[in-house]
Design an enzyme around this catalytic site. Structure first.
Site, PDB file in Angstrom:
ATOM      1  N   ASP A  94      19.560  73.299 -14.220  1.00 53.47           N
ATOM      2  CA  ASP A  94      18.275  73.384 -13.562  1.00 53.47           C
ATOM      3  C   ASP A  94      17.790  71.957 -13.343  1.00 53.47           C
ATOM      4  O   ASP A  94      18.211  71.030 -14.031  1.00 53.47           O
ATOM      5  CB  ASP A  94      17.278  74.198 -14.422  1.00 53.47           C
ATOM      6  N   SER A  95      16.878  71.787 -12.383  1.00 52.83           N
ATOM      7  CA  SER A  95      16.610  70.449 -11.830  1.00 52.83           C
ATOM      8  C   SER A  95      15.556  69.654 -12.580  1.00 52.83           C
ATOM      9  O   SER A  95      15.365  68.470 -12.350  1.00 52.83           O
ATOM     10  CB  SER A  95      16.116  70.606 -10.381  1.00 52.83           C
ATOM     11  N   GLY A  96      14.837  70.321 -13.482  1.00 52.88           N
ATOM     12  CA  GLY A  96      13.781  69.621 -14.207  1.00 52.88           C
ATOM     13  C   GLY A  96      12.405  69.977 -13.702  1.00 52.88           C
ATOM     14  O   GLY A  96      11.412  69.779 -14.396  1.00 52.88           O
ATOM     15  N   GLY A  97      12.337  70.553 -12.502  1.00 54.95           N
ATOM     16  CA  GLY A  97      11.037  70.896 -11.924  1.00 54.95           C
ATOM     17  C   GLY A  97      10.240  71.800 -12.844  1.00 54.95           C
ATOM     18  O   GLY A  97       9.137  71.488 -13.277  1.00 54.95           O
ATOM     19  N   PHE A  98      10.828  72.924 -13.191  1.00 58.23           N
ATOM     20  CA  PHE A  98      10.125  73.921 -14.004  1.00 58.23           C
ATOM     21  C   PHE A  98       9.770  73.361 -15.371  1.00 58.23           C
ATOM     22  O   PHE A  98       8.658  73.513 -15.862  1.00 58.23           O
ATOM     23  CB  PHE A  98      11.005  75.152 -14.163  1.00 58.23           C
ATOM     24  N   ASP A 148      12.187  70.963  -7.439  1.00 57.86           N
ATOM     25  CA  ASP A 148      11.109  71.737  -6.793  1.00 57.86           C
ATOM     26  C   ASP A 148       9.879  71.761  -7.685  1.00 57.86           C
ATOM     27  O   ASP A 148       9.922  71.325  -8.842  1.00 57.86           O
ATOM     28  CB  ASP A 148      11.594  73.182  -6.573  1.00 57.86           C
ATOM     29  N   GLN A 190      10.198  78.964  -2.894  1.00 56.19           N
ATOM     30  CA  GLN A 190       8.915  79.058  -3.554  1.00 56.19           C
ATOM     31  C   GLN A 190       7.967  79.917  -2.691  1.00 56.19           C
ATOM     32  O   GLN A 190       8.420  80.880  -2.074  1.00 56.19           O
ATOM     33  CB  GLN A 190       8.340  77.657  -3.835  1.00 56.19           C
ATOM     34  N   GLY A 217       9.700  80.371  -8.806  1.00 54.75           N
ATOM     35  CA  GLY A 217       8.280  80.719  -8.857  1.00 54.75           C
ATOM     36  C   GLY A 217       7.995  82.129  -9.321  1.00 54.75           C
ATOM     37  O   GLY A 217       6.903  82.658  -9.149  1.00 54.75           O
ATOM     38  N   ASP A 267      19.429  84.075 -15.447  1.00 54.04           N
ATOM     39  CA  ASP A 267      19.465  83.332 -16.721  1.00 54.04           C
ATOM     40  C   ASP A 267      18.171  83.609 -17.461  1.00 54.04           C
ATOM     41  O   ASP A 267      17.121  83.818 -16.822  1.00 54.04           O
ATOM     42  CB  ASP A 267      19.583  81.825 -16.467  1.00 54.04           C
ATOM     43  N   CYS A 305      30.140  98.440 -29.598  1.00 54.14           N
ATOM     44  CA  CYS A 305      30.112  97.021 -29.208  1.00 54.14           C
ATOM     45  C   CYS A 305      31.320  96.325 -29.821  1.00 54.14           C
ATOM     46  O   CYS A 305      31.664  96.568 -30.975  1.00 54.14           O
ATOM     47  CB  CYS A 305      28.825  96.349 -29.685  1.00 54.14           C
ATOM     48  N   CYS A 307      31.679  93.022 -30.172  1.00 53.84           N
ATOM     49  CA  CYS A 307      31.396  91.622 -30.525  1.00 53.84           C
ATOM     50  C   CYS A 307      31.783  91.346 -31.973  1.00 53.84           C
ATOM     51  O   CYS A 307      32.003  92.265 -32.777  1.00 53.84           O
ATOM     52  CB  CYS A 307      29.922  91.303 -30.296  1.00 53.84           C
ATOM     53  N   HIS A 336      25.873  88.828 -30.773  1.00 49.50           N
ATOM     54  CA  HIS A 336      25.764  90.225 -30.325  1.00 49.50           C
ATOM     55  C   HIS A 336      24.932  90.330 -29.031  1.00 49.50           C
ATOM     56  O   HIS A 336      25.343  90.979 -28.068  1.00 49.50           O
ATOM     57  CB  HIS A 336      25.125  91.105 -31.403  1.00 49.50           C
TER      58      HIS A 336
HETATM   59  C1  6MM Z   1      10.193  77.774 -20.727  1.00 50.35           C
HETATM   60  C2  6MM Z   1      10.717  79.137 -21.156  1.00 50.35           C
HETATM   61  C3  6MM Z   1      11.525  79.119 -22.424  1.00 50.35           C
HETATM   62  O1  6MM Z   1      11.551  79.658 -20.141  1.00 50.35           O
HETATM   63  C4  6MM Z   1      11.143  80.987 -19.863  1.00 50.35           C
HETATM   64  C5  6MM Z   1       9.898  81.240 -20.682  1.00 50.35           C
HETATM   65  O2  6MM Z   1       9.608  80.049 -21.334  1.00 50.35           O
HETATM   66  C6  6MM Z   1       8.819  81.590 -19.687  1.00 50.35           C
HETATM   67  C7  6MM Z   1       7.514  80.877 -19.859  1.00 50.35           C
HETATM   68  O3  6MM Z   1       6.553  81.900 -19.632  1.00 50.35           O
HETATM   69  C8  6MM Z   1       7.178  83.172 -19.529  1.00 50.35           C
HETATM   70  C9  6MM Z   1       6.996  83.702 -18.129  1.00 50.35           C
HETATM   71  C10 6MM Z   1       6.594  84.080 -20.602  1.00 50.35           C
HETATM   72  O4  6MM Z   1       8.569  82.944 -19.789  1.00 50.35           O
HETATM   73  O5  6MM Z   1       9.327  81.275 -18.400  1.00 50.35           O
HETATM   74  C11 6MM Z   1      10.722  81.011 -18.437  1.00 50.35           C
HETATM   75  C12 6MM Z   1      11.457  82.047 -17.638  1.00 50.35           C
HETATM   76  N1  6MM Z   1      10.949  82.051 -16.263  1.00 50.35           N
HETATM   77  C13 6MM Z   1      11.319  81.124 -15.368  1.00 50.35           C
HETATM   78  N2  6MM Z   1      12.223  80.140 -15.581  1.00 50.35           N
HETATM   79  C14 6MM Z   1      12.249  79.412 -14.420  1.00 50.35           C
HETATM   80  C15 6MM Z   1      12.943  78.244 -14.060  1.00 50.35           C
HETATM   81  C16 6MM Z   1      12.707  77.659 -12.794  1.00 50.35           C
HETATM   82  N3  6MM Z   1      13.359  76.487 -12.440  1.00 50.35           N
HETATM   83  C17 6MM Z   1      13.055  75.887 -11.275  1.00 50.35           C
HETATM   84  N4  6MM Z   1      13.667  74.704 -10.953  1.00 50.35           N
HETATM   85  N5  6MM Z   1      12.176  76.417 -10.384  1.00 50.35           N
HETATM   86  C18 6MM Z   1      11.542  77.588 -10.619  1.00 50.35           C
HETATM   87  O6  6MM Z   1      10.741  78.042  -9.784  1.00 50.35           O
HETATM   88  C19 6MM Z   1      11.788  78.253 -11.892  1.00 50.35           C
HETATM   89  C20 6MM Z   1      11.119  79.438 -12.236  1.00 50.35           C
HETATM   90  C21 6MM Z   1      11.351  80.003 -13.499  1.00 50.35           C
HETATM   91  N6  6MM Z   1      10.808  81.088 -14.117  1.00 50.35           N
HETATM   92 ZN    ZN Z   2      27.716  93.654 -31.047  1.00 53.86          ZN
END
Ligand code: 6MM
Ligand code: ZN
Length: 373
Positions: A94-98, A148, A190, A217, A267, A305, A307, A336
């Site tokens: 992943d690119s670091g944006g999120f 992004d 987005q 998004g 993922d 299972c 595993c 598991h």
């Molecule tokens: C940070 C962490 C561990 O990843 C989970 C979880 O917290 C959390 C935090 O809030 C909830 C919703 C409850 O779930 O959201 C993560 C799973 N949703 C998600 N991952 C993303 C990764 C992304 N990467 C990029 N470059 N651009 C995106 O638009 C993007 C959107 C995404 N949406």
């Molecule tokens: Zn198992």
């Protein structure tokens, strides 16, 4: 020949569900697929050999985290991320944006990029399309995500519109500097929760002809129904001959709905995170292993299972380990849960190929207990 190609095997006649194969420089893997998350170059508590044994074809890692620690220069010196972590399957970064938006603090976004403070030592850092691409080229991942902005939820229309337009300009800048022939750059759609902005984002990114597209998004705290509505609207406009990746999803029910809408790749930290909280994933819902009901339950976590945990240990033993805070208990639950998701995706893919996806979906949703037992 592009580094990443998609081969359609079977399209479900009644829904968007499809089975395919994605070809990468580090091997090919069947879709739909769930990617174990190895944020800091390790799928927590799981070895590369165990990842292979469970059938993982691709894992995910994070530019943000590896940029901050140990730094991409070191990973490049080690010969890239595959060598550094001794994983010879495919890697998506992943690119670091999120991560900047969800982890970094005191961030400042400009057209240039994002200035933020490292969550590790508080030092000032800067990420941009160019820096993110340089890091991902140092890492040598097979699939590179464009830099992004993941629009937070909720966000007003004007903010979503301006942010989405910038994400498009950032995607163009990524494309201009991503010069490695062995890596495929995916665009990230987005548009917030606004259908017209989602359409604009899709059109502008498809114009740039990426080898694959992510739906970004989403899974940012919005209601599931809204996520599915945006998904439905977005995926149908994406090219059929390219992979579609839904970022950050998810739980088994979201995986089924995502596949039904035509998503190929997923993922989520969920399986390993709930494992570390002492919870096992099964076809009928989650088992909270600390519960007294498992005290003298000498069955495996899940009948059938294959595993390592289910072949060698009982629920009673794993409950004991979890209550005693034994690391091995959390490792067994991670093995598991990750294997469960590989089996789950395999069964779903088979149902698409055998034209019984609708039945698979109904059976699963009828039996899945959304809450934890
Ligand atoms: C940070 C962490 C561990 O990843 C989970 C979880 O917290 C959390 C935090 O809030 C909830 C919703 C409850 O779930 O959201 C993560 C799973 N949703 C998600 N991952 C993303 C990764 C992304 N990467 C990029 N470059 N651009 C995106 O638009 C993007 C959107 C995404 N949406
Ligand atoms: Zn198992």
């Amino acid at each position: 020949m592009p580094a990443i190609t998609y081969e359609l095997i079977k399209q479900d006649p009644a829904t968007g569900a499809r089975a395919g194969i994605i070809h990468t420089p580090h091997g090919s893997f069947p879709t739909p697929i769930f990617m174990p998350v190895g944020t800091q170059a390790s799928v927590k508590g799981v070895s590369p050999e165990e990842l292979h044994d469970m059938g993982a074809g691709i894992i995910l890692s994070n530019t943000y985290h590896l940029f901050l620690r140990p730094g991409s220069d070191l990973v490049r010196e080690a010969g890239g991320l595959h060598k550094f972590m001794n994983w010879d399957g495919a890697i998506l970064t992943d690119s670091g944006g999120f991560q900047v938006f969800s982890l970094g603090d005191l961030r400042k976004i400009t057209e240039e990029g994002v200035t933020f403070r490292s969550h590790i030592d508080g030092s000032k850092k800067f990420l941009s399309p160019e820096v993110s691409m340089k890091v991902q080229m140092d890492l040598g991942s097979d699939i590179v995500m464009a830099f992004d902005e993941c629009i937070p939820y909720p966000a007003d229309y004007d903010y979503a519109k301006a942010s989405t337009a910038r994400t498009t300009r950032w995607a163009q800048r990524c494309k201009e500097v991503m010069t490695s022939p062995h890596q495929g750059l995916f665009g990230i759609v987005q548009g917030g929760m606004y259908k017209d902005l989602r359409t604009r984002s899709v059109n502008e990114l498809v114009e740039m002809d990426f080898p694959g597209y992510a739906v970004g998004g989403l899974s940012v705290g919005e209601p599931k129904e809204l996520m599915y509505e945006m998904l439905d609207h977005t995926v149908e406009q994406l090219p059929k001959d390219k992979p579609r990746y839904l970022m950050g999803v998810g739980t088994p029910d979201c995986l089924v709905e995502g596949v039904m809408h035509g998503i190929d790749m997923f993922d989520c930290v969920f399986p390993t995170r709930v494992a570390r909280n002492g919870t096992a994933m099964t076809w009928n819902g989650r088992l909270v292993m600390k519960n007294a009901e498992f005290t003298s339950d000498f069955r495996p976590l899940e009948e059938g299972c294959d595993c390592y945990a289910c072949r060698n240990f009982s629920r009673a033993y794993i409950r004991h380990l979890v209550r005693a805070n034994e690391i091995f208990g959390l490792r067994l639950l991670s093995l598991h849960n990750l294997r469960f998701l590989q089996r789950f995706m395999h069964e779903m893919r088979q149902s698409i190929i055998e034209e019984r996806f609708g039945e698979f979906r109904r059976n699963f949703l009828d039996n899945y207990n959304y809450g934890a037992k």
